[in-house]
Design a protein around this motif. Sequence first.
Motif, PDB file in Angstrom:
ATOM      1  N   ILE A  34      39.664 -62.705 -28.033  1.00 57.87           N
ATOM      2  CA  ILE A  34      38.684 -63.104 -29.056  1.00 57.87           C
ATOM      3  C   ILE A  34      39.248 -64.354 -29.696  1.00 57.87           C
ATOM      4  CG2 ILE A  34      37.575 -62.481 -31.224  1.00 57.87           C
ATOM      5  CD1 ILE A  34      37.697 -59.581 -30.422  1.00 57.87           C
ATOM      6  N   PHE A  37      36.221 -65.178 -35.136  1.00 56.97           N
ATOM      7  CA  PHE A  37      35.490 -64.014 -35.634  1.00 56.97           C
ATOM      8  C   PHE A  37      35.052 -64.322 -37.058  1.00 56.97           C
ATOM      9  CE2 PHE A  37      34.613 -59.939 -37.361  1.00 56.97           C
ATOM     10  CZ  PHE A  37      34.444 -59.024 -36.327  1.00 56.97           C
ATOM     11  N   VAL A  72      31.097 -63.863 -32.930  1.00 52.02           N
ATOM     12  CA  VAL A  72      32.339 -63.518 -32.255  1.00 52.02           C
ATOM     13  C   VAL A  72      32.391 -64.287 -30.934  1.00 52.02           C
ATOM     14  CG1 VAL A  72      33.758 -61.674 -31.308  1.00 52.02           C
ATOM     15  CG2 VAL A  72      32.283 -61.222 -33.292  1.00 52.02           C
ATOM     16  N   CYS A  74      34.438 -64.994 -27.420  1.00 48.01           N
ATOM     17  CA  CYS A  74      35.453 -64.413 -26.536  1.00 48.01           C
ATOM     18  C   CYS A  74      35.734 -65.374 -25.371  1.00 48.01           C
ATOM     19  CB  CYS A  74      34.970 -63.076 -25.978  1.00 48.01           C
ATOM     20  SG  CYS A  74      34.647 -61.839 -27.250  1.00 48.01           S
ATOM     21  N   ILE A  80      32.555 -57.763 -24.414  1.00 47.02           N
ATOM     22  CA  ILE A  80      33.128 -57.065 -25.564  1.00 47.02           C
ATOM     23  C   ILE A  80      32.316 -55.808 -25.860  1.00 47.02           C
ATOM     24  CG2 ILE A  80      31.791 -58.484 -27.202  1.00 47.02           C
ATOM     25  CD1 ILE A  80      34.156 -58.202 -29.154  1.00 47.02           C
ATOM     26  N   VAL A  98      37.924 -55.980 -25.223  1.00 47.38           N
ATOM     27  CA  VAL A  98      37.475 -57.190 -24.522  1.00 47.38           C
ATOM     28  C   VAL A  98      37.935 -57.079 -23.063  1.00 47.38           C
ATOM     29  CG1 VAL A  98      37.555 -59.696 -24.419  1.00 47.38           C
ATOM     30  CG2 VAL A  98      37.640 -58.519 -26.647  1.00 47.38           C
ATOM     31  N   TYR A 108      41.382 -54.779 -29.629  1.00 45.76           N
ATOM     32  CA  TYR A 108      41.536 -55.433 -30.940  1.00 45.76           C
ATOM     33  C   TYR A 108      41.149 -54.432 -32.041  1.00 45.76           C
ATOM     34  CZ  TYR A 108      42.032 -60.126 -28.952  1.00 45.76           C
ATOM     35  OH  TYR A 108      42.479 -61.233 -28.293  1.00 45.76           O
TER      36      TYR A 108
END
Length: 684
Positions: A34, A37, A72, A74, A80, A98, A108
Amino acid sequence: MNKNILRAILLFALAFVVGCEDDDDPFVGDDNFITSFSLKQGEISYDASFKGDTIILETPEGIVLNDVTASVVCSENSSIKPHPSVITNWDEQIYFVVTSYSGAERRYLYIPEKKALAFEGIVILNTQEDVDAFGAKGLTRIDGSLIIGRQNGTDTIRSLEALSSLKSVANDVTINRLFMGYELTGLDNLEEIGGNFMINYVDSLWGMTFNHLVRVGGDLNIGSNAISEILCPRLESVGGTITLAAAFVTSDFSSLRQISGGLNLNGKTGMTGIVFQSLERVGGAIASTMTSLKKLEFPVLRNCDKLTVGKGALGLLYMPLLEDVATELVVENNPLYEVSFPVLSHAGMITLNCPNVNQFNAPFLKTVDNNFSLTLAGVNPEQFSVLESVGGVLSLNFAAEDFKLPSNLKKLGILVISAGITRLDIRGTEINELQFNGVGLENTTVIGDDVFAGGFNLQNLGGYFPKLEGFHEIGDLTIGYLGMGGNTVEIAGIRKINGNFSYWANSNVDGILLTDLEEVGGNFRLFSNIKKYHFPKLEHIGGNAMMSIDNYDDQTFPLLTTVGGDLVFKTGYQDRWGGSYGPQEILYPSLRSVEGVLDIRPATPSPWNENPSEVNKKLDNLDFLAGLESIGGFRLVNHEVMISYEGLKKAISTCPASKWQVENNGYNPTYEELTEKQQWTKPE
């Protein structure tokens, strides 16, 4: 060239190109990161920070993360779960997984954190405008102190609702006397006050409710003539002292477990009962002066420094688990059915002044460090039968037919005996001193060992002396000022005082009679102008003796034979106005030996003070000492008409010449004039 050969050449060339791209491009489909965020709520965006595989999102206290849009980012071609678009509650921790293009997974942890909106310094709010303006900031914490209202003048504050976002104050919260509101709504979201919480006699308040307050770091002081309700149901600890000086009739401290300081219940109130359901420890003193209180309950309290219950209407004092009162336990006169401490084992001091209570229950009490005073209607000795030690004074003032000191009580400092006990048995206990005081002791018999090492002390005795069984020898006998109203103190049975006898400065007695006393091992001090002293069997005094008395008769010292130290007595004196003071005659008919100095003075208020203006103008001879055989010295001063020393004929040879002193008399012979020249009377 045929088609198969052409296809082979093209495949070889393509393989060469991909391999080159792999050398220059790191993407191989394994990335599962990630990279950013954030959450957006309305026009405000909150960006997260990363600590390894932990995502931390800080938002201000009071902000609820709903109706937000998540952004978010990635790694390329990764996925995700759960997808941010399906999450509705961002105020809880969430695990995200992820997955890379190649299938590798990374976990995460999303952690939401609330950040206080704090103000540093002292906040002083004197007007309603001040309150509203400060509240509009939406602050949740004050890193300092909060002061609301003035002490003097006229306040305009009537509502604190604007402060509803405030949850903690690092130092003190003070609400001053001229605050005009009826409630503290607005402050009721406070969870913690790091310092003192002071309500300084705010008489406009009707009630105070703090449903979220868990901790007060300093004192909690509530002063008001109007507060009828004090509710702190979640308060668990107070780092200082709680003082409830309000006219409250309802209270709730149901979660309170510890008070590091004291607890003062000072309210002038019609409240009939207070219960501290969870309070286990009070580091300081518990003091109640609420005169209307009928029930005071501490069902789980185990220890406190001091407990004081003032005079009032208390009918129930409930402390079933109280084990230790470190310094002092005091219960004044209340209509209690009983004074009960069923597991109390130690107290620094105990004073029970409950003359109408006839039940005292402390079956596990072993140690009282200092004084232990019981003033009760009655006592069952079995209720404190395991008592082992009283470091100070044990005072017994209650009615009982027969009372014996607990068998485990082997040593005691001072025992004070007052009227009420018919037979008191103290045998088997080593006591430093017995004190007798009060009236009505003529109905009391005290039973002791024949040899009692401690002393007797008569203080404020208002009637006759008790009867004694045993006590043929005692340590000391001290008679202080007595309120006898002309009665005679007669002490029978004592044959020997191993220590000292002292009777000093007392005129409210007709006489002192020790009818069986034969010997005093220590010093003997007798000073007063009462009518009679009778020591009809006294033969020997081991130490120094001072006889400062005005009246002799044939029973004063009829058998006194020896004095082991100095003997000082007065003969009387006349003042400049012609007044005469002192004995009319002096009687020591059996006296044979004074090992110290025989010191004869006109007046002897003390051996350390002599007034040279006090002169005897009456005594002209020492014939009353004719039986004296031995003296260790002689002193005679201020006898104007003294002309004859013939009473010393038998003893003069034993007196050292260096200890012969005669001054300011009618005749002052030298030692040699008596021993060598035999000039016993003044020459013509």
